[in-house]
Design an enzyme around this catalytic site. Structure first.
Site, PDB file in Angstrom:
ATOM      1  N   PHE A   1       0.811  -1.225   0.000  1.00 26.19           N
ATOM      2  CA  PHE A   1       0.000   0.000   0.000  1.00 26.19           C
ATOM      3  C   PHE A   1       0.842   1.271   0.000  1.00 26.19           C
ATOM      4  CE2 PHE A   1      -2.743  -3.272   1.897  1.00 26.19           C
ATOM      5  CZ  PHE A   1      -3.868  -3.145   1.112  1.00 26.19           C
TER       6      PHE A   1
ATOM      7  N   ALA B   1       2.802   4.590  -1.045  1.00 21.97           N
ATOM      8  CA  ALA B   1       2.628   5.577  -2.106  1.00 21.97           C
ATOM      9  C   ALA B   1       4.003   6.128  -2.457  1.00 21.97           C
ATOM     10  CB  ALA B   1       1.707   6.701  -1.634  1.00 21.97           C
TER      11      ALA B   1
ATOM     12  N   ALA C   1      -9.661  -2.687  -4.430  1.00 25.47           N
ATOM     13  CA  ALA C   1     -10.727  -1.831  -3.904  1.00 25.47           C
ATOM     14  C   ALA C   1     -10.139  -0.608  -3.200  1.00 25.47           C
ATOM     15  CB  ALA C   1     -11.611  -2.629  -2.947  1.00 25.47           C
ATOM     16  N   ALA C   2      -9.020  -0.780  -2.498  1.00 27.51           N
ATOM     17  CA  ALA C   2      -8.413   0.361  -1.784  1.00 27.51           C
ATOM     18  C   ALA C   2      -7.993   1.428  -2.792  1.00 27.51           C
ATOM     19  CB  ALA C   2      -7.212  -0.107  -0.964  1.00 27.51           C
TER      20      ALA C   2
ATOM     21  N   CYS D   1      -0.628   3.118 -11.003  1.00 25.07           N
ATOM     22  CA  CYS D   1      -1.568   2.113 -10.495  1.00 25.07           C
ATOM     23  C   CYS D   1      -3.053   2.477 -10.494  1.00 25.07           C
ATOM     24  CB  CYS D   1      -1.142   1.690  -9.106  1.00 25.07           C
ATOM     25  SG  CYS D   1       0.419   0.815  -9.160  1.00 25.07           S
TER      26      CYS D   1
ATOM     27  N   PHE E   1       4.169  12.648 -11.694  1.00 26.91           N
ATOM     28  CA  PHE E   1       2.717  12.504 -11.448  1.00 26.91           C
ATOM     29  C   PHE E   1       2.317  13.031 -10.080  1.00 26.91           C
ATOM     30  CE2 PHE E   1       1.736   8.954  -8.537  1.00 26.91           C
ATOM     31  CZ  PHE E   1       2.979   8.349  -8.399  1.00 26.91           C
TER      32      PHE E   1
ATOM     33  N   ARG F   1      -2.652  22.624  -9.414  1.00 28.91           N
ATOM     34  CA  ARG F   1      -2.534  21.986  -8.097  1.00 28.91           C
ATOM     35  C   ARG F   1      -2.988  22.903  -6.969  1.00 28.91           C
ATOM     36  NH1 ARG F   1      -1.704  16.453  -8.121  1.00 28.91           N
ATOM     37  NH2 ARG F   1      -0.484  15.928  -9.950  1.00 28.91           N
TER      38      ARG F   1
END
Ligand code: NAD
Ligand code: UGA
Length: 458
Positions: free
Chosen positions: A161, A163, A221-222, A275, A337, A432
């Site tokens: 998980f 980042a 799903a996360a 992702c 990104f 941003r």
């Protein structure tokens, strides 16, 4: 020195490299090796210039490389020696055949499974670290047990998980570690072995265990839930621009509801990264496969809104700059990104640069870490693009600046100096919302934030 365990990771990319470095750092009693088919990547992991930029990563790697952390291309030997094998190869969206553009391309993953089977001579725990469609571990088990009945393999799911940009921090103190397994006595023993690795530094209460399929699905799903929050706020940003509501005020008001929470409500030029899009499309594909077309349509909407957000950002530039960008110098502040990474995979910058090039704008791109990747991403474009490290040089003589990545460095630039060096009227499109819009307007800029009324001198 004799190590307690031999841990291997196949695939030394954004996930495999940092994850193994963290295990080695926290567990000096284990020997940890990351292997890859790409010799250049391994060479970089063994050099002074690591293949990826992540704050804090270099320190962690340097602290254990050569002691209990190793990077190698000798995949066969390492499989042979390891007891626990993480598989962290890439699982991109399929670009050919059935499911093209939606399904996960499992060729790299399947090759790895076959290689493990062919090289293993002793029992192995095989851990799915890559993000995979639900039920992939079933296929993994079938491949591993075909043709090698001498060796027993336990397959676990342990999705990642982290980042990018905060990988080291996320690995060091994860919100949770998820481990999926079967419930047989053997599988529970394998699961315990993996729990014990993480328990060296992660509190037990944060290590959760589930069945295999829940674990695989939770990862997809996360990511879908996280991306959905961004598309939700971005969809509302479009309405703010029509109604003079302010997206920052709306996000704050929504996020202060403890049931919603404040994170991931930052309106933007759209989400990128390797992702979110790939995993949602994978989820959509799975739903269609199981005949759940309403569910598939719902999640596909998250990607559609993201595309719409990027498209309307460029259209806004075109419309406000008098409906022509041909020959105008446009400076992109940021191409990664997100901030604190050099990764440009699926970056909104790629789409926006290409659209601006279609309009025959003259492009100048600056980014503290991502220029090398930007060059690769745009190498097929005909026109000359300038790639400059110095944002002041990049902005000089330009008609417009578009902020595409929220790097801190862009908050603190001398915008008076930049304004003086630009062609007038000078435009700034803050994709941003990180700049002081009122101050920029007072300097003379025409300012176009996301989800807020523009500030113009016309
Ligand atoms: P990546 O492309 O950076 O790394 C994958 C590596 O696997 C590459 O270096 C590639 O050369 C190697 N590889 C491919 N086939 C191989 C083989 N047969 N043998 C040995 N090495 C092989 O990808 P990544 O970003 O690290 O992602 C890996 C997986 O983790 C994906 O499933 C992704 O969805 C998931 N994930 C990524 C992130 C992220 O932030 N990037 C976060 C969580 C999960
Ligand atoms: C994301 C997830 O956050 C990780 O938990 C997951 O492990 C990872 O995907 C993965 O599976 O690869 P990552 O893509 O590295 O991590 O970075 P995020 O911080 O999630 O940002 C993704 C994109 O959303 C970026 O373009 C970012 O700028 C954008 N974003 C994020 C917004 O536009 N607004 C926000 O409020 C938050």
């Amino acid at each position: 020195m004799k190590f307690e365990k031999n841990i291997l990771c196949i695939g030394a990319g954004y996930v495999g490299g940092p994850t193994m470095a963290m295990i080695a750092h926290k567990c000096p009693q284990y020997k940890v090796t990351a292997v890859d088919i790409n010799p250049e990547r391994i060479e970089q992991w063994n050099s002074d210039r690591l293949p990826i930029f992540e704050p804090g990563l270099e320190e962690v790697v340097l602290a254990c490389r050569g002691k209990n952390l190793f990077f190698s291309t000798d995949i066969e030997r390492e499989i042979h020696e390891a007891e626990i094998i993480f598989v962290s190869v890439n699982t991109p969206t399929k670009t050919f055949g059935s499911g093209a553009g939606m399904a996960a391309d499992l060729q790299y993953w399947e090759k790895t499974a076959r290689q493990i089977r062919d090289c293993a001579q002793s029992p192995k725990i095989v851990v799915e670290k890559s993000t995979l469609p639900v039920k992939t571990s079933l296929a993994m088990e079938r491949i591993l047990t075909g043709d090698n009945d001498q060796v027993y393999f336990d397959v676990l799911s342990n999705p990642e998980f982290l980042a990018e940009g905060t990988a080291v921090q996320d690995l060091e103190s994860p919100d949770r570690v998820l481990i999926g397994s079967h419930e047989t006595e053997r599988a529970l023993k394998a699961r315990k072995a993996l729990v014990e690795i993480y328990a060296n530094w992660v509190p037990r209460g944060k290590i959760i265990t589930t069945n295999l399929w829940s674990s695989e699905l939770s990862k997809l799903a996360a990511n879908a839930f996280l991306a959905q929050r961004i598309s939700s706020i971005n969809s509302i940003s479009a309405l703010c621009e029509k109604t003079d509501a302010d997206i920052a005020e709306v996000a704050k008001a929504i996020g202060m509801d403890s049931r919603v929470g404040e994170k991931f409500l930052q309106a933007s030029v759209g989400f990128g990264g390797s992702c979110f899009k790939k995993d949602i499309l994978n989820l959509v594909y799975l739903c269609r496969y199981y005949g759940l077309s309403n569910v598939a349509d719902y999640w596909e909407g998250v990607v559609r809104i993201n595309d719409y957000q990027k498209e309307r950002f460029v259209l806004n530039m075109l419309n406000t700059m008098f409906n022509t960008l041909a020959g105008k110098r446009i400076c992109l502040f940021g191409f990664a990104f997100k901030a604190n990474t050099g990764d440009t995979r699926e970056s909104p910058g790629i789409f926006i640069a290409r659209q601006l090039a279609e309009e025959k704008a003259e492009l100048v791109i600056t980014d503290p870490q991502a220029l090398e990747n930007a060059r690769i991403d745009l190498k097929d474009l005909d026109q000359d693009i300038s790639y400059l490290d110095d944002p002041y040089k990049a902005a000089g003589k330009s008609h417009a600046i578009a902020v595409l990545t929220e790097w801190d460095v862009y908050r603190d630039l001398d915008y008076e100096r930049i304004y003086r060096s630009m062609t007038k009227p000078a435009f700034i499109f803050d994709g941003r919302n990180i700049l002081d819009h009122r101050r920029l307007f007072e300097m003379g800029f025409n300012v176009f934030p996301v989800g807020k009324a523009p500030l113009t001198h016309f």
